[in-house]
Design a protein around this motif. Structure first.
Motif, PDB file in Angstrom:
ATOM      1  N   THR A 372      -1.046  27.607 -37.321  1.00 24.84           N
ATOM      2  CA  THR A 372      -0.335  27.957 -36.094  1.00 24.84           C
ATOM      3  C   THR A 372       0.600  29.121 -36.362  1.00 24.84           C
ATOM      4  O   THR A 372       1.363  29.110 -37.325  1.00 24.84           O
ATOM      5  CB  THR A 372       0.457  26.756 -35.562  1.00 24.84           C
ATOM      6  N   LEU A 375       4.359  29.960 -31.496  1.00 20.44           N
ATOM      7  CA  LEU A 375       4.027  29.144 -30.338  1.00 20.44           C
ATOM      8  C   LEU A 375       5.308  28.641 -29.685  1.00 20.44           C
ATOM      9  O   LEU A 375       6.256  28.256 -30.378  1.00 20.44           O
ATOM     10  CB  LEU A 375       3.168  27.930 -30.726  1.00 20.44           C
ATOM     11  N   TYR A 379       4.435  25.611 -22.409  1.00 20.06           N
ATOM     12  CA  TYR A 379       4.191  26.716 -21.483  1.00 20.06           C
ATOM     13  C   TYR A 379       4.169  26.126 -20.070  1.00 20.06           C
ATOM     14  O   TYR A 379       5.205  25.831 -19.514  1.00 20.06           O
ATOM     15  CB  TYR A 379       2.878  27.424 -21.824  1.00 20.06           C
ATOM     16  N   GLU A 413       0.406  33.352 -30.658  1.00 23.19           N
ATOM     17  CA  GLU A 413       0.570  34.423 -29.683  1.00 23.19           C
ATOM     18  C   GLU A 413       0.188  35.766 -30.300  1.00 23.19           C
ATOM     19  O   GLU A 413       0.376  36.003 -31.483  1.00 23.19           O
ATOM     20  CB  GLU A 413       2.014  34.468 -29.172  1.00 23.19           C
ATOM     21  N   LEU A 423      -2.181  34.390 -25.772  1.00 24.83           N
ATOM     22  CA  LEU A 423      -2.307  33.320 -26.755  1.00 24.83           C
ATOM     23  C   LEU A 423      -3.774  33.256 -27.164  1.00 24.83           C
ATOM     24  O   LEU A 423      -4.659  33.171 -26.310  1.00 24.83           O
ATOM     25  CB  LEU A 423      -1.850  31.986 -26.186  1.00 24.83           C
ATOM     26  N   GLU A 473      -8.847  33.400 -25.389  1.00 27.98           N
ATOM     27  CA  GLU A 473      -7.635  34.185 -25.170  1.00 27.98           C
ATOM     28  C   GLU A 473      -7.111  33.896 -23.774  1.00 27.98           C
ATOM     29  O   GLU A 473      -7.865  33.983 -22.792  1.00 27.98           O
ATOM     30  CB  GLU A 473      -7.908  35.688 -25.341  1.00 27.98           C
ATOM     31  N   ILE A 476      -0.287  34.671 -21.450  1.00 30.30           N
ATOM     32  CA  ILE A 476       0.860  33.757 -21.464  1.00 30.30           C
ATOM     33  C   ILE A 476       1.585  33.858 -20.137  1.00 30.30           C
ATOM     34  O   ILE A 476       1.859  34.961 -19.641  1.00 30.30           O
ATOM     35  CB  ILE A 476       1.797  34.109 -22.627  1.00 30.30           C
ATOM     36  N   SER A 481       6.852  33.296 -23.013  1.00 29.57           N
ATOM     37  CA  SER A 481       6.592  33.845 -24.337  1.00 29.57           C
ATOM     38  C   SER A 481       7.804  33.661 -25.218  1.00 29.57           C
ATOM     39  O   SER A 481       8.948  33.718 -24.767  1.00 29.57           O
ATOM     40  CB  SER A 481       6.227  35.325 -24.229  1.00 29.57           C
ATOM     41  N   PRO A 486       5.096  38.232 -32.254  1.00 31.28           N
ATOM     42  CA  PRO A 486       3.862  37.488 -32.404  1.00 31.28           C
ATOM     43  C   PRO A 486       3.001  37.933 -33.560  1.00 31.28           C
ATOM     44  O   PRO A 486       2.041  37.273 -33.897  1.00 31.28           O
ATOM     45  CB  PRO A 486       3.142  37.745 -31.060  1.00 31.28           C
TER      46      PRO A 486
END
Length: 502
Positions: A372, A375, A379, A413, A423, A473, A476, A481, A486
Motif C-alpha cells: 500500500t 491512502l 474516501y 494514489e 487511485l 484506476e 479520487i 486526496s 503520492p
C-alpha cells in the motif's frame, strides 16, 4: 474478404496464401494518401492529354508538311523551266551564271545544278544567311514526310548544257512544327507544374485538417469527450467540424448522465447490500443464536431423561448444534461478501489487510502480498466498496481461473495532489494468465461497471513474465486526496504465507 485467424489454420496453403496476398494488396491500396491519389490522377490525365495532343500534332504536321513541300516543288519547277527557256534562247550564257539567286533559297526546296556529264556545278556565293536550327532527327522521323525529286534538262540548240535537280525537303516545315511544339510543351509544363504545386499545397492543408479530425477521433476513442476541432477554412470540412463538435458534446453529456446513473446505481447497490447485511445480522443472527441455545437446553434436559432415550436425544442435540454453527459461519462469510462490517469504521488499508489475511487463512499454501502506498483512511462509501470489491474479485479470479501460486496487490494514489489525483490498484499473479479472448463473466463485467460508474478504467492483460495483471484506476473524489506526495516509494507491505511476496 477477411478470414478469422482460427479459421485460417484450417485452410489449404494455396487458399490461405492467396488470401494473404489479397489482404496485403488491399492494405497497400488503403495506405495511398489522398494527396498522392489526386496528384497521380492529375498526372495521368495530363499524360493522356499530352499523348493525344502529340498524336494530333504529328498527323496534322505530316499532312501540312507534305502539302507545303509539294506546292513548293511545283512552284520551283515552273520557275526553273522559265530560267531554262531563257538560257536556251540566249547565246553564250551559262546555266550557273544565268541561274537567279532567289531560286537557291526557296522554302521546302533544294535546287542543285549538274553539268552535261552529270557532275555537280558550283554556284557562286550570294551571301544569303544559312537556314535556322533543324529539328531533332527523331522528330523528323516521327513526322515521316519523304523527299520528292524532280530533274529538268536544259537544252540549247539541241545540245544538253546541264540539268537542274529539284528536291522537295520538309526540313523547314518540320523545324517550324518542332519550334511550335517545343514552345507549347514548355508553356504546358509550366502551367502543369503550377497546377500541381497549387494542388500539393491545397491538399496538404486538407491533410492537416484531416489529421486534426483523426487526433480528435483518437481522443474520443480514449473517452476524452471534451475535445473540439477548430473549423477549417474549407466550407465542407468546416461543416463536418461543426457536426463533430456537436457529436462530441452530445457524447460528453451522455457520458456524464451515464456516470451519474452508474454512480447512483452503485450507491443503491451498496445501500441494498448494507440493508441485506443488516437484515441478516439482525434477523437471522438472533434466530440461529436462539436455535443453538434451545439445542443446548435440549442436551441438558436429555441428561435427566430415561437412559434408553437420553443417548439418542443428546446425539440429535449435538447434531443440531453443529448445523447451527455451520450456519453461523456461512452467515458471517455471507455478511463479509455482501458488506464488510469494518468498511465504514476501519481505514481502507486495514480492511484490505484483513482481506489478505482472510485469503491466507483459507488457503495457507499460497502466497499473498499487499503493498500500500499513500491512502486516505476513507474516501466515499461507493469508492471504498469498489476498491475492496476489485481487489477481492482480482484475487479470486487469480486463484480460481489462473491457478496462481502467489498473488500481489499494489494500491496507492498516483498523480497530482488534491483534485485530479488517481487511485491505482494492481493485482498481479503467476498463474497461467488470461485467455487470448477473455470471457466477460459476471465478476469481471460487474467490476468494470463499478469502475466505469466512478469514471475510472479497468483492464485485464497478460503480465511481462506470465500470469495475469488487473489494472484499476479511479479518479479520487474531490476533497479526499491525502496531503502526502503520492509518488512516495515507501509503503506498507503485508506478506502472507511461506516465502516472499510475488
Amino acid at each position: 474478404m477477411s478470414v478469422h485467424p482460427a479459421t485460417r489454420a484450417s485452410l489449404p496453403r494455396g487458399i490461405a496464401g492467396a488470401d494473404d496476398q489479397a489482404g496485403v494488396a488491399e492494405a497497400s491500396v488503403r495506405r495511398v494518401s489522398l494527396r498522392t491519389r489526386v496528384l497521380g490522377a492529375v498526372l495521368a490525365i495530363n499524360l493522356v492529354a499530352a499523348v493525344v495532343a502529340g498524336a494530333v500534332v504529328v498527323v496534322n504536321a505530316r499532312v501540312a508538311a507534305g502539302r507545303e513541300m509539294m506546292a513548293s516543288v511545283e512552284m520551283a519547277e515552273n520557275m526553273v523551266r522559265e530560267v531554262a527557256e531563257r538560257v536556251a534562247s540566249e547565246q553564250g550564257t551559262t546555266l550557273a551564271a544565268a541561274f537567279p539567286p532567289h531560286l537557291r533559297h526557296l522554302r521546302h526546296v533544294r535546287i542543285s545544278l549538274e553539268g552535261p556529264d552529270g557532275r555537280p556545278a558550283v554556284l557562286p556565293a550570294d551571301g544569303a544567311p544559312a537556314n535556322g536550327e533543324a529539328a531533332p532527327s527523331w522528330f523528323a522521323r516521327l513526322i515521316g514526310v519523304s523527299q520528292v525529286t524532280r530533274r529538268i534538262n536544259v537544252v540549247a540548240d539541241g545540245t544538253l548544257i546541264g540539268r537542274v535537280r529539284i528536291e522537295g525537303v520538309p526540313d523547314d516545315e518540320v523545324a517550324e512544327v518542332w519550334d511550335d511544339v517545343f514552345d507549347f510543351a514548355s508553356v504546358a509544363l509550366a502551367v502543369n507544374f503550377a497546377i500541381l504545386s497549387a494542388l500539393f499545397v491545397a491538399l496538404g492543408q486538407v491533410r492537416r485538417d484531416l489529421s486534426r479530425f483523426r487526433c480528435a477521433l483518437d481522443e474520443l476513442e480514449h473517452n476524452e469527450f471534451t475535445c473540439r476541432v477548430e473549423p477549417p477554412r474549407t466550407r465542407e470540412l468546416a461543416d463536418v467540424a461543426e457536426r463533430f463538435n456537436a457529436f462530441a458534446e452530445t457524447l460528453g453529456a451522455a457520458r456524464e448522465e451515464n456516470a451519474h446513473l452508474y454512480a447512483r446505481l452503485v450507491s443503491l447497490q451498496e445501500d441494498e447490500r448494507r440493508q441485506i447485511a443488516g437484515d441478516l445480522h439482525d434477523e437471522l443472527g438472533p434466530l440461529m443464536f436462539g436455535l443453538k441455545a434451545s439445542a443446548d437446553s435440549l442436551a441438558r434436559l436429555a441428561a435427566t431423561a430415561p437412559a434408553e432415550n437420553a443417548e439418542r436425544m443428546v446425539a440429535r442435540a449435538k447434531s443440531l448444534i453443529e448445523i447451527v454453527e455451520r450456519m453461523q459461519v456461512a452467515n458471517r462469510r455471507l455478511l463479509t461478501r455482501i458488506r464488510p462490517a469494518a468498511l465504514d469504521h476501519v481505514p481502507l488499508k486495514d480492511v484490505l489487510s484483513s482481506l489478505v489475511a482472510d485469503f491466507r487463512q483459507h488457503d495457507p499454501e499460497r502466497r499473498f502480498a499487499l503493498e500500500t502506498g499513500v491512502l486516505a483512511d476513507h474516501y466515499e462509501r461507493s469508492f471504498d466498496a469498489t476498491v475492496y470489491r476489485c481487489a477481492q474479485e482480482g484475487v479470486t479470479n487469480a486463484l480460481k481461473h489462473g491457478n496462481a501460486r502467489s498473488v500481489r496487490i499494489v494500491v496507492g494514489e498516483r498523480g497530482r495532489r488534491g483534485a485530479g489525483g488517481m487511485l491505482r490498484l494492481v493485482v498481479a499473479d503467476d498463474g497461467k494468465g488470461p485467455p487470448a479472448i477473455p470471457s466477460m463473466g459476471h465478476g469481471l463485467s460487474g467490476m468494470k461497471e463499478r469502475v466505469r460508474a466512478l469514471g475510472g478504467s479497468c483492464r485485464l492483460e497478460r503480465g511481462n513474465e506470465g500470469g495475469a495483471r488487473l489494472f484499476v484506476e479511479l479518479p479520487i473524489p474531490l476533497g479526499h486526496s491525502t496531503s502526502a506526495p503520492p509518488s512516495s516509494a515507501e509503503g506498507t507491505r503485508v506478506r502472507s504465507g511461506p516465502g516472499h511476496p510475488v
